[in-house]
Design an enzyme around this catalytic site. Sequence first.
Site, PDB file in Angstrom:
ATOM      1  N   VAL A 182      -0.658 -40.828   6.485  1.00  0.00           N
ATOM      2  CA  VAL A 182      -0.368 -42.074   7.575  1.00  0.00           C
ATOM      3  C   VAL A 182       0.730 -42.882   6.881  1.00  0.00           C
ATOM      4  CG1 VAL A 182      -1.577 -44.237   8.446  1.00  0.00           C
ATOM      5  CG2 VAL A 182      -2.913 -41.999   8.038  1.00  0.00           C
ATOM      6  N   LYS A 183       1.798 -43.257   7.637  1.00  0.00           N
ATOM      7  CA  LYS A 183       2.888 -43.757   7.120  1.00  0.00           C
ATOM      8  C   LYS A 183       2.781 -45.132   7.766  1.00  0.00           C
ATOM      9  CE  LYS A 183       7.993 -42.807   7.280  1.00  0.00           C
ATOM     10  NZ  LYS A 183       9.006 -41.686   7.936  1.00  0.00           N
ATOM     11  N   VAL A 184       2.720 -46.007   7.018  1.00  0.00           N
ATOM     12  CA  VAL A 184       2.540 -47.645   6.910  1.00  0.00           C
ATOM     13  C   VAL A 184       3.741 -48.230   6.715  1.00  0.00           C
ATOM     14  CG1 VAL A 184       1.113 -49.470   6.434  1.00  0.00           C
ATOM     15  CG2 VAL A 184      -0.067 -47.145   6.554  1.00  0.00           C
TER      16      VAL A 184
END
Length: 218
Positions: free
Chosen positions: A86-88
Site C-alpha cells: 500500500v502506497k501512502v
Amino acid sequence: MKFFIDTANLAEIKEANDLGILDGVTTNPSLMAKENITGKEAILKHYRDICQIVNGPVSAEVIATDFKGMIQEGERLADLHHNIVVKVPMTPEGIKAIKYFSNNKIRTNCTLIFSAGQALLAAKAGATYVSPFVGRLDDISADGIGLIAQIKRIYSNYDFETQILAASVRHPMHIIDCAEIGADVMTGPLKAIMQLAHHPLTDSGLAKFLADYEKGNK
C-alpha cells in the site's frame, strides 16, 4: 539492489519481467491515467493483472488524504493480492496510516519523500519502503542522490528495517549512483533499465566479432 519498474503499462512490465531481473512494480494515479485506466473497478482489476505478471511487490497508491479513507482504501488494496504494497503519501495523516498498517502486518511504501526528516518519520512509523524522489529533486537543482546517501546513513545509525526505494529515477547514472550508495531498491522506466545493457564499445566490439566471423566462414 532490487529493480522495480515504474509504470502501469502491462507490455512494458512483461518485457522487463522477461529480462529475468525484475523484482517488483510501482504505480501511481498519473501512470494509471497515462494508460487510460480510469474508474475504481478498472484500476483494481489492473492491479490484479500486474500481480499476475510479476512475482514481487506491487505498490498500489491510495487516493484518500484522510486517515480513515487511507485505511479503508489500503485494506481493500491489500486484499487484492499478497503482492500488493500500500502506497501512502508523506503527510501527518499518512504517517498515522502507516503506523496502523504496520501494526496490522500490511506492507507500505511511503511516497513523495523529499527530505531526510520525512524518511525518518516514515521509518519510525514502520514503513516497509520509503520513496525519495531523486529526479524531481534534481529538477529543482537539489541533490537527489545526496538525499539517498543521507537517508542511508541515518537508517544505518539506528538499524531501521525500512528499505530505501529510490524513485523518480530518470536515467542509467541515477541507477548506478543509487547502487554505489547502497539503496535497497530503485524504480524507474523501462528505458533507463534497458540502457544499462548498452555501451558503444560493446556494440562496436560485437560488430567486429561478427564481421571477422563472416570473413573466416565464407
